[in-house]
Scaffold this motif. Structure first.
Motif, PDB file in Angstrom:
ATOM      1  N   LEU A 124      -1.387  -9.780  -0.506  1.00 58.76           N
ATOM      2  CA  LEU A 124      -0.920  -9.041  -1.679  1.00 58.76           C
ATOM      3  C   LEU A 124      -1.971  -9.086  -2.791  1.00 58.76           C
ATOM      4  O   LEU A 124      -2.197  -8.095  -3.491  1.00 58.76           O
ATOM      5  CB  LEU A 124       0.402  -9.619  -2.167  1.00 58.76           C
ATOM      6  CG  LEU A 124       1.563  -9.569  -1.149  1.00 58.76           C
ATOM      7  CD1 LEU A 124       2.815 -10.195  -1.745  1.00 58.76           C
ATOM      8  CD2 LEU A 124       1.833  -8.136  -0.709  1.00 58.76           C
ATOM      9  N   VAL A 125      -2.625 -10.242  -2.912  1.00 54.40           N
ATOM     10  CA  VAL A 125      -3.717 -10.355  -3.881  1.00 54.40           C
ATOM     11  C   VAL A 125      -4.892  -9.483  -3.448  1.00 54.40           C
ATOM     12  O   VAL A 125      -5.495  -8.762  -4.252  1.00 54.40           O
ATOM     13  CB  VAL A 125      -4.169 -11.824  -4.020  1.00 54.40           C
ATOM     14  CG1 VAL A 125      -5.383 -11.918  -4.947  1.00 54.40           C
ATOM     15  CG2 VAL A 125      -3.031 -12.687  -4.540  1.00 54.40           C
ATOM     16  N   GLY A 126      -5.204  -9.540  -2.147  1.00 53.88           N
ATOM     17  CA  GLY A 126      -6.312  -8.753  -1.628  1.00 53.88           C
ATOM     18  C   GLY A 126      -6.109  -7.268  -1.816  1.00 53.88           C
ATOM     19  O   GLY A 126      -7.056  -6.521  -2.073  1.00 53.88           O
ATOM     20  N   GLY A 127      -4.861  -6.816  -1.672  1.00 54.98           N
ATOM     21  CA  GLY A 127      -4.573  -5.408  -1.870  1.00 54.98           C
ATOM     22  C   GLY A 127      -4.897  -4.949  -3.279  1.00 54.98           C
ATOM     23  O   GLY A 127      -5.377  -3.833  -3.491  1.00 54.98           O
ATOM     24  N   ARG A 128      -4.663  -5.816  -4.252  1.00 55.78           N
ATOM     25  CA  ARG A 128      -4.973  -5.473  -5.647  1.00 55.78           C
ATOM     26  C   ARG A 128      -6.471  -5.570  -5.911  1.00 55.78           C
ATOM     27  O   ARG A 128      -7.055  -4.701  -6.574  1.00 55.78           O
ATOM     28  CB  ARG A 128      -4.207  -6.400  -6.595  1.00 55.78           C
ATOM     29  CG  ARG A 128      -2.690  -6.214  -6.549  1.00 55.78           C
ATOM     30  CD  ARG A 128      -1.996  -7.145  -7.520  1.00 55.78           C
ATOM     31  NE  ARG A 128      -0.551  -6.930  -7.507  1.00 55.78           N
ATOM     32  CZ  ARG A 128       0.086  -6.032  -8.225  1.00 55.78           C
ATOM     33  NH1 ARG A 128      -0.609  -5.234  -9.034  1.00 55.78           N
ATOM     34  NH2 ARG A 128       1.398  -5.905  -8.171  1.00 55.78           N
ATOM     35  N   VAL A 129      -7.090  -6.621  -5.381  1.00 58.34           N
ATOM     36  CA  VAL A 129      -8.526  -6.819  -5.603  1.00 58.34           C
ATOM     37  C   VAL A 129      -9.341  -5.688  -4.973  1.00 58.34           C
ATOM     38  O   VAL A 129     -10.323  -5.204  -5.547  1.00 58.34           O
ATOM     39  CB  VAL A 129      -8.975  -8.178  -5.027  1.00 58.34           C
ATOM     40  CG1 VAL A 129     -10.498  -8.304  -5.063  1.00 58.34           C
ATOM     41  CG2 VAL A 129      -8.326  -9.320  -5.805  1.00 58.34           C
ATOM     42  N   GLY A 130      -8.917  -5.274  -3.776  1.00 60.10           N
ATOM     43  CA  GLY A 130      -9.665  -4.255  -3.049  1.00 60.10           C
ATOM     44  C   GLY A 130      -9.797  -2.944  -3.794  1.00 60.10           C
ATOM     45  O   GLY A 130     -10.737  -2.178  -3.553  1.00 60.10           O
ATOM     46  N   HIS A 134       0.830  -1.206   0.000  1.00 64.05           N
ATOM     47  CA  HIS A 134       0.000   0.000   0.000  1.00 64.05           C
ATOM     48  C   HIS A 134       0.866   1.257   0.000  1.00 64.05           C
ATOM     49  O   HIS A 134       0.489   2.278  -0.585  1.00 64.05           O
ATOM     50  CB  HIS A 134      -0.929   0.003   1.214  1.00 64.05           C
ATOM     51  CG  HIS A 134      -2.091  -0.933   1.087  1.00 64.05           C
ATOM     52  ND1 HIS A 134      -3.326  -0.522   0.614  1.00 64.05           N
ATOM     53  CD2 HIS A 134      -2.212  -2.251   1.357  1.00 64.05           C
ATOM     54  CE1 HIS A 134      -4.160  -1.556   0.605  1.00 64.05           C
ATOM     55  NE2 HIS A 134      -3.500  -2.616   1.057  1.00 64.05           N
ATOM     56  N   GLY A 135       2.025   1.189   0.646  1.00 60.52           N
ATOM     57  CA  GLY A 135       2.921   2.332   0.665  1.00 60.52           C
ATOM     58  C   GLY A 135       3.450   2.659  -0.720  1.00 60.52           C
ATOM     59  O   GLY A 135       3.576   3.832  -1.092  1.00 60.52           O
TER      60      GLY A 135
END
Length: 266
Positions: free
Chosen positions: A230-236, A62-63
């Motif tokens: 890491l996948v969730g960060g992109r999906v979100g 996220h950073g």
């Protein structure tokens, strides 16, 4: 079979943390207790290790996208350190049934907050607002009113982290959006930074206690959680936040009811 279960739960924890910036510990603690058979004190400590490690990788992701307010996040973590240490010490001597009973109440309350927040976000667009600066370094200044609110929320989140082994993101994200006016994407990334700092403090608060952790479980669980976060960060970034929060709220309510029923039958 147990390894498969560890991987599955780890994947769920990572996805939730990556997309919502909250909720990892709320899933991992009951899973560790009821699915993997750990005592509550060991489960909450294990959860802190897993959530803290997963948080580090999520914060980096996220950073890089510019979605972490480093000053606000570090301030939350420092202000919540005392609460995390206090909660950790109390948790090591608390009655297991009491811990699980209170945890069930926490799950229901969190589900209600998440559902209400999803309805609020449908009526407003937080990404259009500029965050309010309550703390600046150059020149140094603090908004006293918002500073007190931050202190209260940070301390409460710290206590929850230390006692229950959860990150407290469900309280931190609304505080960042409602109190400080952060856009949701920035609040999610900043919440992960706070969760990571709170988890580290919570683990430090339990050092020296007579707890024996299953490190093989921690490694498997953490690797699965980190990769899925890491996948969730992109999906979100591509899924309606209100829809995600409602689904999470329903899941929390079901887990809360199960935890309460299981505690009564212990």
């Amino acid at each position: 079979m147990e390894v498969v279960l560890e991987v599955v739960v780890g994947v769920v924890v990572g996805l939730v943390m990556g997309t919502l910036g909250a909720g990892g510990g709320i899933i991992s603690v009951p899973a560790l207790v009821f699915l993997l058979g750990q005592p509550p004190a060991v489960a909450t400590t294990t959860s802190l290790v897993i959530i803290g490690t997963t948080g580090v990788f999520s914060v980096v992701q996220h950073g890089r996208a510019g979605n972490v307010a480093w000053v606000d996040g570090c301030a939350f973590g420092v202000l919540g350190a005392g609460g995390a240490l206090l909660g950790s010490r109390v948790a090591t001597v608390a009655d297991p049934r009491l811990t699980l009973g209170l945890f069930a109440v926490l799950l229901v309350i969190t589900a209600s907050v998440m559902w209400h927040r999803s309805r609020t976000e449908e009526r407003t667009d937080p990404d259009e607002r500029e965050p309010d600066r309550w703390l600046t370094w150059r020149p140094f200044s603090v908004d006293p009113r918002r500073g007190v609110l931050v202190l209260v929320v940070a301390s409460a989140a710290g206590v929850l982290t230390g006692f229950f082994g959860v990150g407290g993101g469900f309280a931190i994200v609304p505080a960042l959006t409602l109190v400080l006016g952060m856009p949701m994407a920035l609040a999610v990334g900043t919440s992960l930074l706070v969760i990571t700092l709170n988890s580290v403090t919570g683990v430090l608060g339990r050092l020296g206690t007579d707890l024996h952790l299953d490190w093989s479980l921690i490694v498997v669980f953490t690797v699965a959680a980190v990769l899925s976060s890491l996948v969730g960060g992109r999906v979100g970034r591509h899924v309606d936040p209100a829809l995600l929060q409602r689904g999470f709220a329903v899941m929390l309510l079901l887990v809360g009811v199960y935890t309460a029923a299981s505690t009564v039958l212990l």
